[in-house]
Scaffold this motif. Structure first.
Motif, PDB file in Angstrom:
ATOM      1  N   LEU A  11       0.754  -1.149   0.022  1.00 33.73           N
ATOM      2  CA  LEU A  11      -0.040  -0.016  -0.068  1.00 33.73           C
ATOM      3  C   LEU A  11       0.955   1.386   0.102  1.00 33.73           C
ATOM      4  O   LEU A  11       0.544   2.311  -0.755  1.00 33.73           O
ATOM      5  CB  LEU A  11      -0.951   0.090   1.330  1.00 33.73           C
ATOM      6  CG  LEU A  11      -2.074   0.981   1.054  1.00 33.73           C
ATOM      7  CD1 LEU A  11      -2.993   0.824  -0.150  1.00 33.73           C
ATOM      8  CD2 LEU A  11      -2.967   0.858   2.562  1.00 33.73           C
ATOM      9  N   TYR A  12       2.004   1.269   0.729  1.00 34.67           N
ATOM     10  CA  TYR A  12       2.984   2.159   1.023  1.00 34.67           C
ATOM     11  C   TYR A  12       3.527   2.372  -0.629  1.00 34.67           C
ATOM     12  O   TYR A  12       3.590   3.463  -1.068  1.00 34.67           O
ATOM     13  CB  TYR A  12       4.053   2.165   1.904  1.00 34.67           C
ATOM     14  CG  TYR A  12       3.483   2.367   3.243  1.00 34.67           C
ATOM     15  CD1 TYR A  12       3.007   3.491   3.612  1.00 34.67           C
ATOM     16  CD2 TYR A  12       3.696   1.555   4.225  1.00 34.67           C
ATOM     17  CE1 TYR A  12       2.685   3.884   4.816  1.00 34.67           C
ATOM     18  CE2 TYR A  12       3.326   1.797   5.624  1.00 34.67           C
ATOM     19  CZ  TYR A  12       2.891   2.994   5.832  1.00 34.67           C
ATOM     20  OH  TYR A  12       2.470   3.283   7.220  1.00 34.67           O
ATOM     21  N   ARG A  13       3.855   1.318  -1.189  1.00 37.60           N
ATOM     22  CA  ARG A  13       4.534   1.455  -2.590  1.00 37.60           C
ATOM     23  C   ARG A  13       3.574   2.122  -3.637  1.00 37.60           C
ATOM     24  O   ARG A  13       4.040   2.780  -4.485  1.00 37.60           O
ATOM     25  CB  ARG A  13       5.036   0.231  -2.911  1.00 37.60           C
ATOM     26  CG  ARG A  13       6.400  -0.420  -2.344  1.00 37.60           C
ATOM     27  CD  ARG A  13       6.922  -1.659  -2.860  1.00 37.60           C
ATOM     28  NE  ARG A  13       5.878  -2.895  -2.938  1.00 37.60           N
ATOM     29  CZ  ARG A  13       6.101  -3.503  -2.124  1.00 37.60           C
ATOM     30  NH1 ARG A  13       7.068  -3.707  -1.027  1.00 37.60           N
ATOM     31  NH2 ARG A  13       5.057  -4.850  -1.785  1.00 37.60           N
ATOM     32  N   VAL A  17       4.386   5.537  -5.740  1.00 34.56           N
ATOM     33  CA  VAL A  17       4.480   5.593  -7.092  1.00 34.56           C
ATOM     34  C   VAL A  17       3.550   6.707  -7.790  1.00 34.56           C
ATOM     35  O   VAL A  17       3.845   7.395  -8.519  1.00 34.56           O
ATOM     36  CB  VAL A  17       4.187   4.180  -7.643  1.00 34.56           C
ATOM     37  CG1 VAL A  17       3.686   4.428  -9.101  1.00 34.56           C
ATOM     38  CG2 VAL A  17       5.103   3.258  -7.399  1.00 34.56           C
ATOM     39  N   ARG A  18       2.138   6.837  -6.980  1.00 33.57           N
ATOM     40  CA  ARG A  18       1.414   7.679  -7.560  1.00 33.57           C
ATOM     41  C   ARG A  18       1.758   9.048  -7.380  1.00 33.57           C
ATOM     42  O   ARG A  18       1.842  10.097  -8.277  1.00 33.57           O
ATOM     43  CB  ARG A  18       0.143   7.736  -6.628  1.00 33.57           C
ATOM     44  CG  ARG A  18      -0.518   6.530  -7.142  1.00 33.57           C
ATOM     45  CD  ARG A  18      -1.917   6.210  -6.082  1.00 33.57           C
ATOM     46  NE  ARG A  18      -2.531   7.221  -5.852  1.00 33.57           N
ATOM     47  CZ  ARG A  18      -3.386   7.278  -4.722  1.00 33.57           C
ATOM     48  NH1 ARG A  18      -3.126   6.425  -3.611  1.00 33.57           N
ATOM     49  NH2 ARG A  18      -4.224   8.461  -4.485  1.00 33.57           N
ATOM     50  N   GLY A  52      -2.501  12.116   3.878  1.00 35.45           N
ATOM     51  CA  GLY A  52      -3.227  10.907   3.018  1.00 35.45           C
ATOM     52  C   GLY A  52      -3.275  11.199   1.623  1.00 35.45           C
ATOM     53  O   GLY A  52      -3.381  12.121   1.049  1.00 35.45           O
ATOM     54  N   ALA A  53      -3.301   9.638   1.164  1.00 30.95           N
ATOM     55  CA  ALA A  53      -3.295   9.721  -0.376  1.00 30.95           C
ATOM     56  C   ALA A  53      -4.394   8.669  -0.784  1.00 30.95           C
ATOM     57  O   ALA A  53      -4.391   8.217  -1.881  1.00 30.95           O
ATOM     58  CB  ALA A  53      -1.822   9.065  -0.744  1.00 30.95           C
ATOM     59  N   ALA A  54      -5.353   8.424   0.240  1.00 28.42           N
ATOM     60  CA  ALA A  54      -6.646   7.794  -0.484  1.00 28.42           C
ATOM     61  C   ALA A  54      -7.317   8.408  -1.539  1.00 28.42           C
ATOM     62  O   ALA A  54      -7.466   9.682  -1.756  1.00 28.42           O
ATOM     63  CB  ALA A  54      -7.658   7.661   0.681  1.00 28.42           C
ATOM     64  N   LEU A 178      -5.960  -3.221   3.908  1.00 25.51           N
ATOM     65  CA  LEU A 178      -5.592  -2.872   5.187  1.00 25.51           C
ATOM     66  C   LEU A 178      -6.293  -3.755   6.248  1.00 25.51           C
ATOM     67  O   LEU A 178      -5.708  -4.341   7.279  1.00 25.51           O
ATOM     68  CB  LEU A 178      -5.947  -1.255   5.362  1.00 25.51           C
ATOM     69  CG  LEU A 178      -5.857  -0.741   6.814  1.00 25.51           C
ATOM     70  CD1 LEU A 178      -4.165  -0.844   7.378  1.00 25.51           C
ATOM     71  CD2 LEU A 178      -6.111   0.455   6.854  1.00 25.51           C
ATOM     72  N   LEU A 179      -7.400  -4.162   5.730  1.00 25.71           N
ATOM     73  CA  LEU A 179      -8.399  -5.094   6.699  1.00 25.71           C
ATOM     74  C   LEU A 179      -7.787  -6.463   6.804  1.00 25.71           C
ATOM     75  O   LEU A 179      -7.609  -7.005   7.728  1.00 25.71           O
ATOM     76  CB  LEU A 179      -9.648  -4.996   6.174  1.00 25.71           C
ATOM     77  CG  LEU A 179     -10.690  -3.713   6.722  1.00 25.71           C
ATOM     78  CD1 LEU A 179     -11.834  -4.055   6.004  1.00 25.71           C
ATOM     79  CD2 LEU A 179     -10.694  -3.782   8.197  1.00 25.71           C
TER      80      LEU A 179
END
Length: 345
Positions: A11-13, A17-18, A52-54, A178-179
């Motif tokens: 998720l961090y990767r 990248v984004r 946050g990057a959601a 995440l869950l």
């Protein structure tokens, strides 16, 4: 020891990248076309990704960014007209607007409009008192360049979020990752606690601290649930599922902490239910708690607690420990069902 983590590394990767891609596109456009005040393009991208990057957050912040910057430039220009350039008053007033930017952002549940509004005023004041006295600045040209760069930065973000990464970074996908990670860590925590309870050894402080960090995951889930509300074409049926997710996650967290306390404050009586606890450890090791065997295991614990005629031979400590184990497994099962509902929709 496999300690508990806040987020999966993949998720961090994805987020890295984004963000890196958006920055690269902004820098390339600025260098090729020699845009005046082009650094505002990168600044817009950075400030929108702040905290946050959601995907849902980014799409909501784009509108807030444009509106907040526009109004902030109007108010900032008015402030400059009151004090003029190179005024020492900005040294006293500007920290107030910097404080208001983040204060209003957090007290309004991360409303990005206020952050953009007060930061725009603050940055114009910085320009005001750092401009040499023998220089003049065309405010109309400055404000136009600022708005243009802000709009360009948001266009780049829309392109990255909707064209390059249209699905992989949305709350539906990031939440399920995440869950699943949280479920794995809960299983590991319950397994360690059961082993320590049977062996009558104290749980190390390091593991207790890692269990406590799961509270941060709960906050992340709440933020992701809010972000999902901003999702493009977001399906309303997800909302009650996210509420259930937060409820079950909070319940599991409390239950794991209670199990930790019981295990660390054990009596010296013989454990008569060690076979049940060992079967739980075996199922956890096999990672079979997310299929049909989980229901069987929870039923076996419930039958032992409420239907077994030999329950009088079990001391109160063991009954309480098994009740919390049963509660933890039940909530993990419900949490897993919520994950499946989201991922299959």
């Amino acid at each position: 020891m496999n300690y508990l983590h806040l987020k999966p590394k993949n998720l961090y990767r994805k987020e890295a990248v984004r963000i890196a891609l958006a920055f690269a596109i902004g820098m390339i456009i600025q260098r090729i076309f020699h845009i005046q005040h082009g650094f505002w393009v990168m600044f817009t991208i950075a400030i929108i990704y702040l905290a946050g990057a959601a995907h849902g957050y980014i799409m909501a912040r784009i509108n807030h960014r444009i509106l907040g910057s526009f109004l902030g430039l109007i108010l900032g220009t008015y402030m400059l007209s009151l004090f003029s350039f190179n005024s020492h008053y900005f040294l006293y007033v500007s920290p107030l607007f910097f404080f208001l930017a983040f204060y209003t952002y957090f007290i309004t549940n991360n409303n990005y409009f206020y952050l953009s509004l007060f930061l725009s005023i603050y940055l114009l004041m910085i320009v005001g008192f750092t401009t040499p006295s023998d220089h003049t600045i065309n405010l109309a040209n400055l404000n136009f360049s600022r708005i243009f760069c802000t709009v360009l930065g948001t266009i780049i973000l829309v392109f990255v979020e909707t064209i390059i990464f249209p699905k992989s970074t949305r709350p539906k996908n990031t939440t399920t990752l995440l869950l699943e990670n949280i479920l794995t860590e809960y299983f590991y925590a319950v397994e360690i606690i059961c082993k320590k309870y049977i062996s009558r050894t104290e749980i190390e402080n390091a593991l207790i601290e890692k269990i406590a960090t799961l509270a941060s995951d709960t906050l992340d889930l709440e933020n992701l649930a809010k972000a999902a509300g901003y999702e493009l074409n977001f399906i309303e049926k997800y909302e009650p599922i996210y509420k259930k997710i937060i409820f079950h996650n909070n319940s599991i967290l409390r239950t794991v902490k209670q199990l930790t306390y019981i295990s660390n404050h054990y009596s010296h009586k013989k454990i008569s239910t060690s076979n049940i606890i060992e079967s739980i450890i075996l199922e956890l090791n096999k990672n079979n708690l997310l299929n049909q065997q989980e229901e069987k295991l929870t039923k076996r614990i419930a039958r032992k607690l409420f239907c077994d005629h030999n329950i009088k031979n079990i001391n109160n400590e063991e009954i309480l420990f098994l009740k919390y184990i049963h509660r933890a497994l039940n909530h993990t099962q419900q949490l897993h069902i919520c994950i499946q509902l989201i991922s299959k929709s």
